[in-house]
Design a protein around this motif. Structure first.
Motif, PDB file in Angstrom:
ATOM      1  N   LEU A 261     -28.303  22.998-114.734  1.00  0.00           N
ATOM      2  CA  LEU A 261     -27.040  22.574-115.344  1.00  0.00           C
ATOM      3  C   LEU A 261     -26.319  23.768-115.962  1.00  0.00           C
ATOM      4  O   LEU A 261     -25.093  23.851-115.916  1.00  0.00           O
ATOM      5  CB  LEU A 261     -27.306  21.489-116.401  1.00  0.00           C
ATOM      6  N   GLY A 262     -27.098  24.703-116.503  1.00  0.00           N
ATOM      7  CA  GLY A 262     -26.515  25.897-117.115  1.00  0.00           C
ATOM      8  C   GLY A 262     -25.707  26.696-116.105  1.00  0.00           C
ATOM      9  O   GLY A 262     -24.579  27.094-116.382  1.00  0.00           O
ATOM     10  N   ARG A 263     -26.248  26.915-114.916  1.00  0.00           N
ATOM     11  CA  ARG A 263     -25.515  27.661-113.890  1.00  0.00           C
ATOM     12  C   ARG A 263     -24.301  26.876-113.418  1.00  0.00           C
ATOM     13  O   ARG A 263     -23.254  27.436-113.127  1.00  0.00           O
ATOM     14  CB  ARG A 263     -26.408  27.973-112.674  1.00  0.00           C
ATOM     15  N   ALA A 264     -24.454  25.541-113.323  1.00  0.00           N
ATOM     16  CA  ALA A 264     -23.329  24.714-112.883  1.00  0.00           C
ATOM     17  C   ALA A 264     -22.175  24.857-113.855  1.00  0.00           C
ATOM     18  O   ALA A 264     -21.024  25.073-113.461  1.00  0.00           O
ATOM     19  CB  ALA A 264     -23.762  23.252-112.787  1.00  0.00           C
ATOM     20  N   GLU A 265     -22.486  24.758-115.129  1.00  0.00           N
ATOM     21  CA  GLU A 265     -21.449  24.770-116.164  1.00  0.00           C
ATOM     22  C   GLU A 265     -20.906  26.178-116.394  1.00  0.00           C
ATOM     23  O   GLU A 265     -19.702  26.375-116.511  1.00  0.00           O
ATOM     24  CB  GLU A 265     -22.073  24.188-117.448  1.00  0.00           C
ATOM     25  N   ALA A 266     -21.806  27.172-116.447  1.00  0.00           N
ATOM     26  CA  ALA A 266     -21.377  28.505-116.834  1.00  0.00           C
ATOM     27  C   ALA A 266     -20.871  29.328-115.655  1.00  0.00           C
ATOM     28  O   ALA A 266     -20.087  30.244-115.828  1.00  0.00           O
ATOM     29  CB  ALA A 266     -22.523  29.247-117.516  1.00  0.00           C
ATOM     30  N   PHE A 267     -21.314  29.029-114.450  1.00  0.00           N
ATOM     31  CA  PHE A 267     -20.925  29.880-113.321  1.00  0.00           C
ATOM     32  C   PHE A 267     -20.198  29.120-112.220  1.00  0.00           C
ATOM     33  O   PHE A 267     -19.042  29.394-111.923  1.00  0.00           O
ATOM     34  CB  PHE A 267     -22.170  30.588-112.758  1.00  0.00           C
ATOM     35  N   ALA A 268     -20.883  28.120-111.643  1.00  0.00           N
ATOM     36  CA  ALA A 268     -20.353  27.498-110.429  1.00  0.00           C
ATOM     37  C   ALA A 268     -18.999  26.843-110.655  1.00  0.00           C
ATOM     38  O   ALA A 268     -18.144  26.861-109.775  1.00  0.00           O
ATOM     39  CB  ALA A 268     -21.351  26.478-109.896  1.00  0.00           C
ATOM     40  N   SER A 269     -18.790  26.252-111.841  1.00  0.00           N
ATOM     41  CA  SER A 269     -17.526  25.538-112.049  1.00  0.00           C
ATOM     42  C   SER A 269     -16.363  26.502-112.208  1.00  0.00           C
ATOM     43  O   SER A 269     -15.212  26.086-112.209  1.00  0.00           O
ATOM     44  CB  SER A 269     -17.638  24.611-113.270  1.00  0.00           C
ATOM     45  N   LYS A 270     -16.641  27.807-112.361  1.00  0.00           N
ATOM     46  CA  LYS A 270     -15.537  28.755-112.590  1.00  0.00           C
ATOM     47  C   LYS A 270     -15.404  29.780-111.469  1.00  0.00           C
ATOM     48  O   LYS A 270     -14.503  30.600-111.502  1.00  0.00           O
ATOM     49  CB  LYS A 270     -15.766  29.522-113.897  1.00  0.00           C
ATOM     50  N   ASN A 271     -16.332  29.781-110.512  1.00  0.00           N
ATOM     51  CA  ASN A 271     -16.308  30.835-109.499  1.00  0.00           C
ATOM     52  C   ASN A 271     -16.187  30.265-108.090  1.00  0.00           C
ATOM     53  O   ASN A 271     -16.305  29.060-107.872  1.00  0.00           O
ATOM     54  CB  ASN A 271     -17.566  31.694-109.616  1.00  0.00           C
ATOM     55  N   SER A 272     -15.995  31.185-107.144  1.00  0.00           N
ATOM     56  CA  SER A 272     -15.801  30.757-105.752  1.00  0.00           C
ATOM     57  C   SER A 272     -17.116  30.261-105.160  1.00  0.00           C
ATOM     58  O   SER A 272     -18.189  30.458-105.735  1.00  0.00           O
ATOM     59  CB  SER A 272     -15.309  31.943-104.927  1.00  0.00           C
ATOM     60  N   VAL A 273     -17.006  29.605-104.009  1.00  0.00           N
ATOM     61  CA  VAL A 273     -18.180  29.023-103.370  1.00  0.00           C
ATOM     62  C   VAL A 273     -19.191  30.113-103.007  1.00  0.00           C
ATOM     63  O   VAL A 273     -20.380  29.980-103.250  1.00  0.00           O
ATOM     64  CB  VAL A 273     -17.762  28.239-102.106  1.00  0.00           C
ATOM     65  N   THR A 274     -18.693  31.227-102.426  1.00  0.00           N
ATOM     66  CA  THR A 274     -19.611  32.294-102.012  1.00  0.00           C
ATOM     67  C   THR A 274     -20.353  32.872-103.217  1.00  0.00           C
ATOM     68  O   THR A 274     -21.578  33.018-103.194  1.00  0.00           O
ATOM     69  CB  THR A 274     -18.838  33.431-101.319  1.00  0.00           C
ATOM     70  N   SER A 275     -19.599  33.183-104.275  1.00  0.00           N
ATOM     71  CA  SER A 275     -20.234  33.731-105.472  1.00  0.00           C
ATOM     72  C   SER A 275     -21.275  32.762-106.013  1.00  0.00           C
ATOM     73  O   SER A 275     -22.359  33.165-106.426  1.00  0.00           O
ATOM     74  CB  SER A 275     -19.199  34.003-106.558  1.00  0.00           C
ATOM     75  N   SER A 276     -20.935  31.478-106.021  1.00  0.00           N
ATOM     76  CA  SER A 276     -21.851  30.482-106.578  1.00  0.00           C
ATOM     77  C   SER A 276     -23.103  30.376-105.734  1.00  0.00           C
ATOM     78  O   SER A 276     -24.205  30.219-106.261  1.00  0.00           O
ATOM     79  CB  SER A 276     -21.172  29.114-106.651  1.00  0.00           C
ATOM     80  N   LEU A 277     -22.931  30.468-104.414  1.00  0.00           N
ATOM     81  CA  LEU A 277     -24.087  30.415-103.523  1.00  0.00           C
ATOM     82  C   LEU A 277     -25.018  31.588-103.799  1.00  0.00           C
ATOM     83  O   LEU A 277     -26.228  31.424-103.968  1.00  0.00           O
ATOM     84  CB  LEU A 277     -23.608  30.450-102.069  1.00  0.00           C
ATOM     85  N   VAL A 278     -24.436  32.792-103.895  1.00  0.00           N
ATOM     86  CA  VAL A 278     -25.235  33.986-104.140  1.00  0.00           C
ATOM     87  C   VAL A 278     -25.885  33.894-105.516  1.00  0.00           C
ATOM     88  O   VAL A 278     -27.063  34.230-105.692  1.00  0.00           O
ATOM     89  CB  VAL A 278     -24.360  35.249-104.012  1.00  0.00           C
ATOM     90  N   ASP A 279     -25.113  33.423-106.491  1.00  0.00           N
ATOM     91  CA  ASP A 279     -25.647  33.277-107.846  1.00  0.00           C
ATOM     92  C   ASP A 279     -26.837  32.317-107.859  1.00  0.00           C
ATOM     93  O   ASP A 279     -27.880  32.614-108.441  1.00  0.00           O
ATOM     94  CB  ASP A 279     -24.533  32.760-108.761  1.00  0.00           C
ATOM     95  N   GLY A 280     -26.689  31.170-107.190  1.00  0.00           N
ATOM     96  CA  GLY A 280     -27.777  30.194-107.150  1.00  0.00           C
ATOM     97  C   GLY A 280     -29.015  30.785-106.502  1.00  0.00           C
ATOM     98  O   GLY A 280     -30.135  30.614-106.991  1.00  0.00           O
TER      99      GLY A 280
END
Lengths: 218, 198
Positions: free
Chosen positions: A119-138
């Motif tokens: 949930l932390g990554r969803a709220e702090a990263f994925a909801s504010k960044n692009s799909v590619t960045s979020s994929l790499v971040d995850g």
């Protein structure tokens, strides 16, 4: 953002276990052996990558006030999918009737839902960044989590059961030099398989990681 | 596109769509994995049966019956292993509720005369590295070949003949309790069967 750095940050610089000290329930609970830690880490990575991708896709369509319940439903769905898949495909017991990976992790898989890393990554990263960045971040954070759990699991397994990934060290070496030997190894330090050992090992590991990070920063 | 306003309608529609999609996809995955899960469970049971009873050529996982246990309300499942219509053994799915982590389920293979052939652990919540040692040879090899009619199924601390696992007396006791329960049910079953024939 440079995607390679985005990926690598999960291992040392922003490791969820060693730096943020998040997700302690599975970290302490499932790292009795290296293989359990790895299994748990990979299951979490799967959920993290998919939930990050979907949430970054959907974030702008979800009104702010209902974003947390929506994210939780999305995450819970992926967790249930992992649970069903593992029940179907990682549920074969070992040759001597050792419990399957699913039996070992069973209780902790549904608990990925409440793992604050996801949930932390969803709220702090994925909801504010692009799909590619979020994929790499995850992927980075998830594999960093898996790396931390496997390392901790391996250390506890070596100290507690004197084996790595189920390979008995003393017996293995004895057989390496003399295949006919019938040496049976005894117990390790049982405390390390139990909860106190998890805290001890984790504490020293975090201290060690901090030393490395300080050297690295200079 | 601008972020959706948090109006009542927007929130209602969003949550509705999210939950509907989620339940739909879960149903789909459930359908996909249902057979594989059932097969994995059956496979697990068959492997366990194969380990605890002598060689057989029927299908024990289909040839089973249930008996009430000593504790009212519980049942114990018997799988009968046959080699050319001779009963070669029984795999008894027995349990103990006194284990360290609550329920402990064992599959105990008995020869027709009541001698223990082998034991497999089906389900447990024991402490890793302590109670889980019950699956290791050091502890489990004490049972095969023993007949509970003569062999006292209790740990040495309780004047029995079983060497308990170091630091896991509770698990060892529960293990013995489960085997004893299985043996008692088997005897009960065999007695009623004999009575029926006469």
């Amino acid at each position: 953002m440079n995607q390679w750095n985005n990926f690598l940050k999960g291992f040392i610089k922003e490791n969820p276990v060693f730096v943020f000290v998040l997700g302690m329930c599975p970290t302490l609970g499932t790292t009795g052996s290296a293989i359990n830690g790895l299994g748990m880490g990979l299951a979490t990575t799967f959920v993290l990558v998919l939930s990050n991708v979907f949430i970054s896709l959907l974030a702008k369509y979800i009104p702010d006030k209902v974003r947390i319940p929506s994210y939780i439903v999305i995450i819970a769905s992926f967790v249930t999918i992992v649970d069903l898949l593992m029940k179907a495909y990682t549920n074969t017991p070992g040759p001597n009737g050792e419990p399957s990976l699913y039996d070992n992790l069973g209780l902790f898989i549904p608990l990925i839902v409440v793992n604050c890393i996801v949930l932390g990554r969803a709220e702090a990263f994925a909801s504010k960044n692009s799909v590619t960045s979020s994929l790499v971040d995850g992927l980075g954070i998830g594999l960093g989590f898996a790396f931390a759990l496997t390392l901790l699991g391996a250390i506890r397994e070596i100290l507690g059961s004197m084996s790595v990934f189920g390979w008995k060290i003393a017996e293995g070496f004895a057989q390496l030099f003399n295949p006919a030997t019938e040496y049976k190894q005894g117990d390790g330090m049982i405390a390390f398989v139990l909860a106190p050992g998890a805290f001890l090992a984790l504490g020293y590991l975090i201290a060690f990681m901090n030393i490395i990070k300080k050297r690295y920063a200079k | 596109m601008a972020k959706k306003e948090s109006t009542f309608n927007n929130m209602l529609i969003t949550l509705l769509v999210v939950t509907l999609t989620a339940s739909g996809s879960l149903g789909f995955v459930y359908q996909l994995t249902k057979d594989a899960i059932a097969q994995a469970e059956a496979n697990k049971k068959n492997l366990a049966i194969k380990r605890v009873v002598p060689e057989f050529n029927n299908k024990p996982s289909e040839e089973f019956f249930k008996l009430p246990s000593e504790t009212p309300g519980d049942t114990i499942c018997f799988y009968v292993a046959k080699l050319d219509s001779d009963t070669v053994g029984y795999a008894v799915e027995t349990y103990s509720k006194n284990a360290f982590g609550g329920l402990l389920k064992l599959l105990v293979g008995f020869l027709p005369d009541g001698t223990i052939n082998n034991i497999a652990v089906l389900e447990h919540k024991e402490t890793p590295g302590l109670g889980t040692k019950m699956t290791e040879e050091k502890f489990s090899s004490q049972f095969p070949g023993k007949n509970p009619a003569k062999f006292i199924l209790k740990v040495r601390k309780d004047d029995g003949e079983v060497d308990a696992i170091t630091a896991s007396t509770i698990t060892s006791r529960a293990y013995c309790d489960a085997v004893q329960r299985g043996y008692n049910s088997l005897k009960q079953h065999q007695n009623t069967e004999k009575g029926g024939e006469q």
